[in-house]
Design an enzyme around this catalytic site. Structure first.
Site, mmCIF file in Angstrom:
data_model
loop_
_atom_site.group_PDB
_atom_site.id
_atom_site.type_symbol
_atom_site.label_atom_id
_atom_site.label_comp_id
_atom_site.label_asym_id
_atom_site.label_seq_id
_atom_site.Cartn_x
_atom_site.Cartn_y
_atom_site.Cartn_z
ATOM 1 N N SER A 157 30.746 -20.606 138.761
ATOM 2 C CA SER A 157 29.859 -21.264 137.998
ATOM 3 C C SER A 157 29.465 -22.288 137.325
ATOM 4 C CB SER A 157 30.098 -19.345 137.134
ATOM 5 O OG SER A 157 28.175 -19.659 136.083
ATOM 6 N N ASP A 160 22.118 -14.260 144.636
ATOM 7 C CA ASP A 160 22.541 -14.751 142.932
ATOM 8 C C ASP A 160 21.693 -15.292 142.531
ATOM 9 O OD1 ASP A 160 24.227 -15.707 140.837
ATOM 10 O OD2 ASP A 160 25.618 -16.546 142.385
ATOM 11 N N HIS A 208 26.012 -13.205 142.219
ATOM 12 C CA HIS A 208 27.353 -13.883 141.291
ATOM 13 C C HIS A 208 28.162 -13.356 141.153
ATOM 14 C CE1 HIS A 208 27.206 -16.854 139.251
ATOM 15 N NE2 HIS A 208 27.766 -16.766 137.550
#
Length: 686
Positions: free
Chosen positions: A538, A623, A658
């Site tokens: 991320s 995501d 995610h």
């Protein structure tokens, strides 16, 4: 590894992106369309290429997965906690991926009542997550949120725990969380904007009425803020919170008056953050007001809550970050951080006790756990370290006796914590700042620069990666790897100023700190550039993208998971989930100063014709936080420009978002894939 297999080639379709009289040419902008079959075909070709290039590690990956899985107790359960007359627990059954939520009335010897068996609920879904379980005050109803796409758009349902019936009410596009009023029939919840996924509205639902009749209670119109609703631990107040990166605001209403009007606690002041906890006839306010950079604790009467009435309880301290408080009837428990280390301070309200829990090393994590009971002398906290599995501990705040309720079991019979050494070392950054690094490795390791070392980092949002125990990590350590966590600026490891020095126009400190940690570990003889690896996900994937542009020669391999690499384009697109709420972290590129600075480090914008390390990039098609096209575009541009023959692999999970796969063991397969990639680069295949 098959050298004859050719990597996918993706079409270049130039798009001119202009801002502040600056034109960026994005050849792969067109990948930003998951409905386009050509895009899906490209992602699937990349997946096929990844499969072919790693085919020789397939059995090793399976072995690593089984090895990591074998250390985990499959028929495991949480330590029960008591709430409103019931003991609640979460357990897993052998061979099953999902949790079972249950409770027992009054005694742990009572008959178990199954609330939700997520293994049954997940049938027919490739992804399943239950969230926000909320029990009504009369113990008869449970509101819960479900996501079957991994887009973090939860649908709230209500279950009658007496009859087992799930009511027809279906509340869509929520955060999953909800809060009951005292009457056990009025439910407050948070809706998300369907496109941006910003949590922007609070609604009130009355049991048995149509969802279309739900009343909008609050609309957070500032698109840099999100909103949420909860009940105080004292059960007396419902609270609506609004927060951005730098600013917060609350509204309160007595929980026994659900149709009343929420009253503003203290209007937002830009740059002032505060959180509130209720006790007796006062609120306690954790805040950075009045330049309290590391936060302080104040109190205010519940009927007169404006800031001018706040009074200090624990004043600001320059060397101690005040992270949180937990309020009990007789005790105040304070979570703080000093010189990077977690501390738990216990005080009696009457002033007769004030002490710290003792911890004895520099690579541990300790935190206050689940404590829903207000009237108790027992504090539940958790402790683990790089070498010590997690323990859940009940501590008697009066007698100071502790009971270990559960220590994480490491199955397989091979683990002995004395076989490993952990330590904290320091690197010196280019500007003279000292950067801490937590390390773990097998006892007997020689500092001869030949050791493979995996350096992990994040460094954004003030989120601190504390030194924590991992059973999966043992698969690296037992094969000779050193594992390092770089506590770089952008986290709050060394206090709030540590975060302030790694954001906005100081963001590059995060990247140079990580690089300087790498150089220091090499200089101290732990490893060398031929054996050094980096990993982040991320915003940590942004970190990976930055370091491979800035110092590719330092790393033999890099793993970037769901990487936020197209910073400028994403931050200019306010229709993308989370963008507007991120301006206080990265800056608003609609302002030229921030645009120019962002562009100077954005990984995608700074790919150049040079040699890059071996790289594995992971993403998820659904995501909601880092859109799949960021890593896809990045890999396409790297393929076009890089001058080496090193591995570049892109793996897109076509069903996940995610957080990756939803099953507890499915997620281990992703870890096995990453570890096999790193071990294979070291020539280790067993």
């Amino acid at each position: 590894m098959d050298s004859k297999v050719q990597p996918p080639v993706v079409a270049k379709k130039p798009t001119n992106l202009e801002k502040h009289d600056d034109v960026r040419v994005d050849n792969y902008f067109w990948l930003n369309d998951r409905e386009n079959q050509e895009v899906i075909d490209y992602l699937e070709r990349e997946n096929a290429y990844n499969d072919k290039m790693t085919a020789h590690t397939k059995k090793f990956r399976e072995h690593l997965f089984e090895e990591m899985k074998s250390r985990i107790k499959e028929d495991d359960s949480s330590v029960p906690y008591k709430l409103n007359g019931y003991w609640y627990l979460t357990r897993f059954e052998k061979g099953k991926d999902y949790p079972i939520y249950s409770r027992k009335k009054e005694s742990l010897d009572a008959e178990e009542e199954i609330l939700f068996d997520c293994n049954k609920e997940a049938e027919g879904h490739s992804y399943y997550r239950l969230s926000g379980l909320s029990i009504s005050p009369d113990n008869k109803l449970a509101a819960f949120g479900v996501d079957t796409v991994s887009r973090r758009k939860y649908t709230i349902r209500i279950k009658n725990l007496v009859t087992g019936e799930i009511y027809p009410e279906t509340i869509e596009t929520t955060t999953g969380g909800s809060t009951w009023a005292t009457d056990s029939k009025t439910l407050f919840y948070t809706k998300k904007d369907n496109e941006t996924l910003r949590s922007n509205k609070i609604y009130r639902h009355v049991l048995g009425t149509s969802v279309s009749d739900d009343v909008e209670i609050y609309n957070e119109k500032d698109d840099t803020f999100s909103t949420f609703v909860y009940k105080t631990k004292s059960k007396k107040y419902l609270v609506i919170g609004s927060s951005s990166t730098l600013t917060s605001e609350y509204r309160i209403l007595r929980a026994d008056d659900p149709t009343g009007e929420f009253k503003i606690f203290q209007p937002r002041i830009r740059g002032v953050e505060y959180g509130i906890a209720h006790y007796d006839d006062h609120f306690y306010v954790l805040t950075n007001a009045d330049e309290a950079t590391n936060f302080k604790l104040m109190k205010v009467p519940e009927d007169n809550t404006a800031k001018e009435n706040w009074r200090d309880v624990i004043p600001h301290r320059k060397d101690v970050l005040l992270e949180d408080v937990e309020i009990f009837k007789e005790y105040l428990v304070i979570s703080e951080r000093n010189n990077g280390l977690n501390k738990i301070n216990i005080k009696r309200w009457d002033g007769t006790a004030n002490y710290y829990l003792p911890f004895d090393n520099e690579t541990y994590t300790a935190y206050v756990s689940t404590n829903p009971d207000f009237d108790t002398k027992s504090l539940r906290y958790s402790y683990n370290s790089l070498t010590t599995p997690n323990s859940v501990i009940d501590f008697d705040m009066e007698s100071k006796e502790k009971e270990v309720k559960k220590e994480q079991e490491v199955l397989g019979g091979k683990f002995d914590k004395s076989d490993y050494i952990s330590e904290r070392v320091w690197a010196t950054a280019g500007d003279g700042t000292r950067i801490p690094i937590s390390l773990i490795y097998k006892r007997g390791l020689q500092k001869d620069r030949s050791n493979p070392l995996l350096q992990y980092g994040y460094g954004s949002y003030g989120s601190t990666i504390d030194p924590y125990f991992s059973t999966a990590r043992l698969s690296l350590l037992d094969r000779g790897f050193i594992y390092a966590i770089a506590h770089i600026r952008g986290s709050e490891y060394l206090g709030r100023s540590w975060y302030e020095d790694g954001k906005l126009l100081k963001k590059k400190n995060t990247f140079t700190d990580f690089i300087d940690c790498s150089k220091s570990l090499i200089a101290q003889g732990y490893t060398s550039a031929n054996h050094l690896y980096a990993m982040g996900g991320s915003a940590g994937g942004l970190l990976m993208g930055a370091i491979v542009n800035m110092a590719p020669e330092l790393y033999n391999g890099v793993v970037a998971s769901v990487p936020f690499v197209d910073v400028v384009s994403t931050m200019l697109d306010d229709s993308i989930p989370l963008t507007t709420g991120e301006y206080d972290e990265w800056g608003n590129p609609n302002e030229e100063e921030y645009y120019t600075y962002m562009k100077s480090y954005s990984p995608y914008d700074n790919v150049v014709a040079q040699e890059y390390p071996n790289m594995l990039v992971n993403t998820g098609l659904h995501d909601s936080q880092v859109q799949y096209w960021e890593p896809a575009k990045w890999v396409a541009k790297l393929r076009e420009l890089k001058t080496d023959k090193n591995l570049l692999l892109l793996h897109t999970n076509m069903e996940a978002g995610h957080g990756g796969a939803s099953g507890r063991f499915e997620a281990l397969k992703e870890v096995a894939e990453e570890y096999a990639f790193l071990l294979d680069l070291e020539g280790i295949q067993e």
